[in-house]
Write an enzyme that holds these catalytic residues in place. Structure first.
Site, PDB file in Angstrom:
ATOM      1  CB  ALA A 251      -0.902  -0.001   1.227  1.00 24.99           C
ATOM      2  CB  CYS A 252      -0.100   4.642  -0.895  1.00 26.02           C
ATOM      3  SG  CYS A 252       0.564   6.252  -1.129  1.00 26.02           S
ATOM      4  N   PRO A 253       2.673   4.387   1.138  1.00 29.30           N
ATOM      5  CG  PRO A 253       4.421   5.424   2.326  1.00 29.30           C
ATOM      6  CD  PRO A 253       3.158   4.629   2.499  1.00 29.30           C
TER       7      PRO A 253
ATOM      8  CB  SER B  71       1.670   8.950   1.895  1.00 27.99           C
ATOM      9  OG  SER B  71       1.590   7.934   0.946  1.00 27.99           O
TER      10      SER B  71
END
Lengths: 75, 375
Positions: free
Chosen positions: A13-15, B78
């Protein structure tokens, strides 16, 4: 398309797809091509934008069976 | 410094109460430009997380020390990464739990007012997407209008008010968000009302809602009068609740009017839109409070975070209601259209029951702003 290295970022998954791509491309020489496989949908736009901002060239992208594939030429 | 989590509800409260907040949005630039958290007291700065992987020094000077700071990304991963880096650099920051996904789905219930005999009117404000839905509660019964797909919110809210949902209504076939109407009706055995002209292709059973129908909620009889008002879609129907509120759907907004093109029929429907706005609505009481299904800009919010204004005020102030020349109106409405909402065709088909995407796919289809209006 030919590549010098393949990075498997499926299931991440991001990042993480970008974090791994960045690391992998650091290990390549300018002009070499990195092939990235990812399943995170966000990776598509992010990899394109990241390539631009890092001076790399996104040569091609494709989608096969829910896997996104990218070919990035190191700039 | 530790990284704290901030919920979409906490941000919603700050937007409504106009409390200062600095947002570092670490999504890519195009996603940011398309759609972001807005509010009068919100200061926002965009730097993609992938430009911060080597260090946050450059962005540090952009982040005020005196304000509360939250880092935001699409899903949260993020933003946690960046928040951790800022924290290691000595800054106290939070991240948005669930990211913009959670922001898009958050509903804030706000009481609009009392109806007769102790009945109440609530608005559910979906700040992240600009969608508005409603609940009328009267004497242990409830009606839900233009519900979103976050059906649990309505079920839990009704339960907290000890009310049973008996009627579910949609003002039209939505093209910008997935309706939760059918699901709520199935779970509660409520009647699901749809305007038949918008429902010609639906694959499920519904009750035809037509102009002149009256739906009664609770023993004390709060009436919902249906008023056929085509223009955004051919079936679009407005509701007058307890002779006090005009639920205008996507026909009339506070600072704009509906767009007639989302089913590909702008030229055909612009005449209906004009007829509804300039004739049918003119015959209603100026005192009615207009409650639309959307807001477009944060300035449309009232002091308490709700969205709604008197019809008389809108006739005076809303530009879309004040174009005397019919040709000019036609040109404004059909020539000036903003980009269509994300995945609007798929959303329409989902609302007709023609496709049943999983919840992850539904989420993705809805991402972004609603774009249902022309200004």
């Amino acid at each position: 398309m030919n590549s010098d290295k393949v990075l498997d970022a499926r299931g991440l998954a991001c990042p993480m797809p970008i974090v791994k791509t960045k690391k992998a491309i650091n290990e390549l020489e300018t002009g070499q091509v990195l092939e990235v496989h990812a399943t995170d949908k966000g990776a598509k736009a992010d990899l394109a934008a990241w390539s631009r901002s890092g001076g790399h060239e996104l040569l091609e992208s494709a989608e096969e069976n829910d896997v996104f594939k990218f070919w990035i030429k190191k700039g | 410094m530790s990284v704290k989590e901030m919920t979409a509800k906490e941000i919603a409260q700050k937007v409504i109460k106009k409390e200062d907040l600095f947002i570092l949005d670490v999504r890519n630039q195009s996603d940011f430009n398309d759609w972001k958290i807005e509010g009068e007291s919100i200061e926002i700065f965009n730097t993609p997380y992938f430009d911060l992987l080597d260090g946050v020094e450059e962005v540090m000077e952009r982040i005020p020390v005196e304000k509360e700071v939250v880092v935001v990304c699409a899903k949260e991963g993020s933003s946690i990464l960046v928040a951790d880096m800022l924290s290691e650099a000595g800054r106290s920051v939070s991240y948005l739990k669930g990211g913009m996904k959670a922001w898009s789905e958050h509903l804030e219930p706000i009481k609009l007012g009392d109806l007769h005999d102790g009945a109440e009117m609530y608005q559910f404000v979906r700040l992240g997407k600009g969608c508005l839905s409603y609940m009328v509660i009267s004497n242990g019964e409830a009606a839900v209008i233009d519900s979103t797909r976050m059906t649990d919110v309505y079920l839990e809210f009704a339960a907290s008010k000890e009310a049973k949902i008996t009627h579910v209504l949609d003002t039209h076939l939505h093209a910008d968000h997935i309706s939760g109407g059918r699901q709520i009706a199935e779970q509660t055995n409520a009647t699901y009302w749809l305007p038949p002209k918008d429902a010609t292709e639906v694959t499920f059973a519904y009750q035809a809602l037509e102009g002149g129908n009256v739906v009664t909620i609770g023993n004390t009889a709060i009436d919902i009068h249906a008023l056929y008002s085509p223009g955004h879609t051919i079936g679009s129907t407005s509701f007058v609740v307890d002779e006090k509120y005009l639920l205008s759907g996507d026909i009339l907004f506070i600072d704009s009017i509906g767009r007639p093109d989302l089913a590909g029929l702008a030229e055909d429907w612009v005449g209906d839109l004009r007829e509804t706005l300039y004739n049918r609505y003119r015959q209603l009481s100026d005192e009615l409070i207009v409650l639309p299904s959307h807001f477009m800009i944060i300035e449309e919010l009232n002091e308490n975070g709700s969205v709604g204004k008197q019809l008389g005020t809108l006739f005076a102030e809303n530009h879309g209601l004040n174009i005397k020349d019919e040709k000019e109106f036609r040109a404004m409405v059909t020539g000036n259209l903003p980009p269509q909402p994300n995945a609007y065709q798929e959303i329409r088909e989902t609302n007709m029951g023609k496709m049943t995407p999983d919840s992850e796919k539904q989420r993705e289809m809805e991402i972004g702003p609603n774009r249902c209006a022309v200004r």
